[in-house]
Design a protein around this motif. Structure first.
Motif, PDB file in Angstrom:
ATOM      1  N   GLY A  26      42.577  93.855   1.744  1.00 57.34           N
ATOM      2  CA  GLY A  26      42.462  92.624   2.472  1.00 57.34           C
ATOM      3  C   GLY A  26      42.883  92.598   3.916  1.00 57.34           C
ATOM      4  O   GLY A  26      42.492  92.229   5.086  1.00 57.34           O
ATOM      5  N   LEU A  78      39.111  85.889   8.829  1.00 59.36           N
ATOM      6  CA  LEU A  78      39.796  84.918   7.762  1.00 59.36           C
ATOM      7  C   LEU A  78      39.264  85.294   6.368  1.00 59.36           C
ATOM      8  O   LEU A  78      39.897  85.021   5.505  1.00 59.36           O
ATOM      9  CB  LEU A  78      39.005  83.558   8.210  1.00 59.36           C
ATOM     10  CG  LEU A  78      39.531  82.759   9.615  1.00 59.36           C
ATOM     11  CD1 LEU A  78      38.781  81.723   9.876  1.00 59.36           C
ATOM     12  CD2 LEU A  78      41.003  82.495   9.530  1.00 59.36           C
ATOM     13  N   SER A  79      37.985  85.751   6.197  1.00 56.96           N
ATOM     14  CA  SER A  79      37.581  86.163   4.926  1.00 56.96           C
ATOM     15  C   SER A  79      38.635  87.254   4.177  1.00 56.96           C
ATOM     16  O   SER A  79      38.906  87.232   3.056  1.00 56.96           O
ATOM     17  CB  SER A  79      36.122  86.468   4.749  1.00 56.96           C
ATOM     18  OG  SER A  79      35.768  87.401   5.563  1.00 56.96           O
ATOM     19  N   GLY A  82      41.614  85.764   3.192  1.00 60.51           N
ATOM     20  CA  GLY A  82      41.341  85.160   2.189  1.00 60.51           C
ATOM     21  C   GLY A  82      41.248  86.109   0.584  1.00 60.51           C
ATOM     22  O   GLY A  82      41.727  85.816  -0.398  1.00 60.51           O
ATOM     23  N   VAL A  83      40.618  87.234   1.120  1.00 61.24           N
ATOM     24  CA  VAL A  83      40.743  88.411  -0.263  1.00 61.24           C
ATOM     25  C   VAL A  83      42.162  88.663  -0.320  1.00 61.24           C
ATOM     26  O   VAL A  83      42.749  88.803  -1.572  1.00 61.24           O
ATOM     27  CB  VAL A  83      39.801  89.670   0.015  1.00 61.24           C
ATOM     28  CG1 VAL A  83      40.216  90.558  -0.718  1.00 61.24           C
ATOM     29  CG2 VAL A  83      38.396  89.231   0.385  1.00 61.24           C
ATOM     30  N   TYR A  89      38.724  83.434  -3.765  1.00 58.97           N
ATOM     31  CA  TYR A  89      38.565  84.827  -3.695  1.00 58.97           C
ATOM     32  C   TYR A  89      37.097  85.190  -3.770  1.00 58.97           C
ATOM     33  O   TYR A  89      36.540  86.068  -2.979  1.00 58.97           O
ATOM     34  CB  TYR A  89      39.049  85.423  -5.086  1.00 58.97           C
ATOM     35  CG  TYR A  89      38.857  87.056  -5.050  1.00 58.97           C
ATOM     36  CD1 TYR A  89      39.553  87.838  -4.221  1.00 58.97           C
ATOM     37  CD2 TYR A  89      37.936  87.513  -6.290  1.00 58.97           C
ATOM     38  CE1 TYR A  89      39.422  89.097  -4.200  1.00 58.97           C
ATOM     39  CE2 TYR A  89      37.916  88.805  -6.165  1.00 58.97           C
ATOM     40  CZ  TYR A  89      38.529  89.792  -5.185  1.00 58.97           C
ATOM     41  OH  TYR A  89      38.015  91.094  -5.356  1.00 58.97           O
ATOM     42  N   SER A  92      35.613  84.281  -0.521  1.00 63.13           N
ATOM     43  CA  SER A  92      35.935  85.033   0.560  1.00 63.13           C
ATOM     44  C   SER A  92      35.474  86.501   0.483  1.00 63.13           C
ATOM     45  O   SER A  92      34.945  87.035   1.632  1.00 63.13           O
ATOM     46  CB  SER A  92      37.535  85.202   0.239  1.00 63.13           C
ATOM     47  OG  SER A  92      38.003  83.856   0.695  1.00 63.13           O
ATOM     48  N   SER A  93      35.355  87.023  -0.627  1.00 63.31           N
ATOM     49  CA  SER A  93      35.031  88.410  -0.890  1.00 63.31           C
ATOM     50  C   SER A  93      33.542  88.513  -0.475  1.00 63.31           C
ATOM     51  O   SER A  93      33.071  89.628   0.122  1.00 63.31           O
ATOM     52  CB  SER A  93      35.173  89.196  -2.198  1.00 63.31           C
ATOM     53  OG  SER A  93      35.004  88.342  -3.283  1.00 63.31           O
ATOM     54  N   TYR A  96      33.219  88.334   3.292  1.00 63.19           N
ATOM     55  CA  TYR A  96      33.588  89.522   3.930  1.00 63.19           C
ATOM     56  C   TYR A  96      32.561  90.409   3.911  1.00 63.19           C
ATOM     57  O   TYR A  96      32.320  91.118   4.984  1.00 63.19           O
ATOM     58  CB  TYR A  96      34.963  89.888   3.366  1.00 63.19           C
ATOM     59  CG  TYR A  96      35.281  91.076   4.195  1.00 63.19           C
ATOM     60  CD1 TYR A  96      35.837  91.035   5.466  1.00 63.19           C
ATOM     61  CD2 TYR A  96      35.265  92.684   3.655  1.00 63.19           C
ATOM     62  CE1 TYR A  96      36.480  92.382   6.019  1.00 63.19           C
ATOM     63  CE2 TYR A  96      35.347  93.580   4.174  1.00 63.19           C
ATOM     64  CZ  TYR A  96      36.048  93.444   5.651  1.00 63.19           C
ATOM     65  OH  TYR A  96      36.247  94.655   6.360  1.00 63.19           O
ATOM     66  N   HIS A 131      41.567  88.312  -8.258  1.00 65.59           N
ATOM     67  CA  HIS A 131      42.531  87.168  -8.066  1.00 65.59           C
ATOM     68  C   HIS A 131      43.252  86.595  -8.929  1.00 65.59           C
ATOM     69  O   HIS A 131      43.539  85.584  -8.695  1.00 65.59           O
ATOM     70  CB  HIS A 131      41.600  86.166  -7.240  1.00 65.59           C
ATOM     71  CG  HIS A 131      40.606  86.050  -8.178  1.00 65.59           C
ATOM     72  ND1 HIS A 131      40.096  84.697  -8.393  1.00 65.59           N
ATOM     73  CD2 HIS A 131      39.613  86.512  -9.031  1.00 65.59           C
ATOM     74  CE1 HIS A 131      39.255  84.442  -9.201  1.00 65.59           C
ATOM     75  NE2 HIS A 131      38.836  85.740  -9.609  1.00 65.59           N
TER      76      HIS A 131
END
Length: 449
Positions: A26, A78-79, A82-83, A89, A92-93, A96, A131
């Protein structure tokens, strides 16, 4: 066999390697996107160009306007964070993966093997329970904490890394690399200015040593990383190899991505120490709960089996699709991309296009720099599918300017791995009569080694 597969899929192991990989991946991806932004590459690669080369089947992917592209990169950063911190999670993943892959699909001239690797790894990460410990998600919902995960969730990351190395090694088993030490002889000879080692790089034997060592390294390093007795020595080799390549060649983040990613081959205890060290900066009561309830795998087992098997088959077979095409792979580049052929060729060329008015027979020579950036022109000149895309663009462009039924021809010359320049595309073929496809491009002139 099915029983053994079920046993393997259900086998539990410490989650620690997956957690450390999530954090490293990340933050590396966030740093990479920030670097891209800081260097002005968003503007030069996605805003300035007036024409974009598309992947076959993805011509519908277009860049947004200037503000939109900066927003996409903001989302990407940002994503990725977040990961790394395990916040929302899955969302975010997924975000991304979508934002990164969208950017990479915009223009094929930006293709790099490690961008492909990042897209694959980002996709894999969506489905991994990375996560479930030391994350914001666990802080928000302590019941999601887990100390163990299915072993395949860690092995699939190791497998992906092993495939990158091993297939890169297989790709190096060719005449140019092993017998002629090309293109390393060309590249190393241009780095004689380097401190201490520079004067050595002019010698032919040094290029041979680098070529053969690189091949053996790629073929064997995943194996040596997998065994406890050889792991530390292998990892030192990973560091030395990738630091050396970062000094010698402009290959961006790739060396550092591989140095940090291969840490996942280390033991559970090694990663536990990293988490304990990081925990000093946080309250373990907040980020590392000891509550374990319910089933960890929310994805049905049948989907896991099918998805894992399909992914493995695709990864193993897809790089070999070049065998379906005639002639020299490095010359035609049919089946070259997405096959872990890392830094195998030094190819440069020049392509001069002519647009002919079918009615008046008047021929116009095209000035490529009027439509392409220097990078796009360089990449286009040596890749047949890009030459064809550009020809069709020119046909439409000149038709809009009043040329009747335009015909487009190209006079292209290419040099490959130190060989003399040769004509690349049949100059008598009207490229407007051709359509791109997965079939062999017979209008590429045969390779003459």
């Amino acid at each position: 066999m099915e029983i053994n597969l079920n046993r393997y899929i259900n086998k539990q192991t410490s989650i620690a390697p997956l957690v450390v990989f999530r954090i490293l991946f990340g933050f590396m991806m966030a740093g990479s996107a920030i670097r891209f932004w800081a260097n002005g590459w968003i503007d030069s690669q996605f805003i300035q160009p007036s024409f974009f080369f598309h992947y076959y089947g993805f011509s519908w992917v277009e860049p947004l306007d200037s503000l939109g592209m900066y927003i996409v990169f903001g989302i990407m950063i940002l994503s990725a964070v977040g990961v790394a911190i395990g916040a929302f999670y899955r969302f975010s993943s997924s975000l991304y993966f979508l934002s990164f892959t969208y950017v990479e699909l915009i223009d094929i001239t930006n293709y790099l093997n490690h961008y492909y690797f990042v897209s694959l790894m980002a996709f894999i990460m969506i489905f991994l329970p990375a996560h479930r410990r030391f994350s914001i998600d666990v802080y928000r919902n302590p019941e999601t904490y887990r100390s163990t995960v299915s072993k395949w969730t860690i092995d699939i990351v190791r497998l992906q890394l092993g495939i990158v190395y091993f297939y890169a090694g297989i790709a190096k088993i060719n005449y140019d690399w092993l017998i002629k030490a090309q293109p390393l002889r060309l590249w190393l000879a241009s780095r004689t200015d380097l401190f201490i080692i520079g004067p050595l790089l002019k010698y032919k034997w040094v290029a041979y040593v680098f070529s053969w060592f690189g091949c053996i390294y790629d073929l064997t390093i995943p194996i040596f990383l997998s065994f406890k007795k050889t792991r530390w020595v292998a990892y030192i080799a990973v560091i030395v190899f990738h630091i050396a390549t970062s000094i010698l060649f402009p290959i961006g983040m790739f060396p550092y991505i591989m140095i940090l990613s291969t840490l996942i081959f280390f033991s559970d205890e090694f990663h536990e120490k990293i988490i304990i060290f990081l925990s000093r900066f946080f309250s373990s009561e907040n980020l590392d709960f000891k509550v374990e309830r319910g089933q960890i795998d929310s994805i049905p087992q049948k989907i896991i089996k099918i998805g894992f098997a399909s992914f493995l088959v695709f990864q193993l077979l897809f790089p070999f699709r070049y065998l379906l095409y005639p002639d020299n792979l490095f010359w035609t580049e049919q089946g070259f991309r997405f096959s872990w052929r890392v830094m195998l060729i030094e190819k440069s060329g020049m392509a001069t296009f002519y647009v002919e008015d079918a009615k008046t027979k008047r021929k116009i020579e095209v000035i490529n720099s009027n439509y392409l950036t220097p990078l796009q022109e360089k990449m286009m000149a040596t890749q047949p599918d890009l030459i064809l895309q550009y020809a069709h663009f020119l046909g439409k462009e000149f038709k809009s300017k009043g040329v009747n039924t335009p015909k487009v021809f190209v006079n292209a010359f290419v040099t490959l791995n130190g060989r003399s320049s040769k004509q690349y595309i049949n100059p008598s073929v009207d490229l407007m009569t051709l359509e791109d496809s997965f079939q062999h491009k017979s209008w590429i002139l045969p390779f003459k080694g």
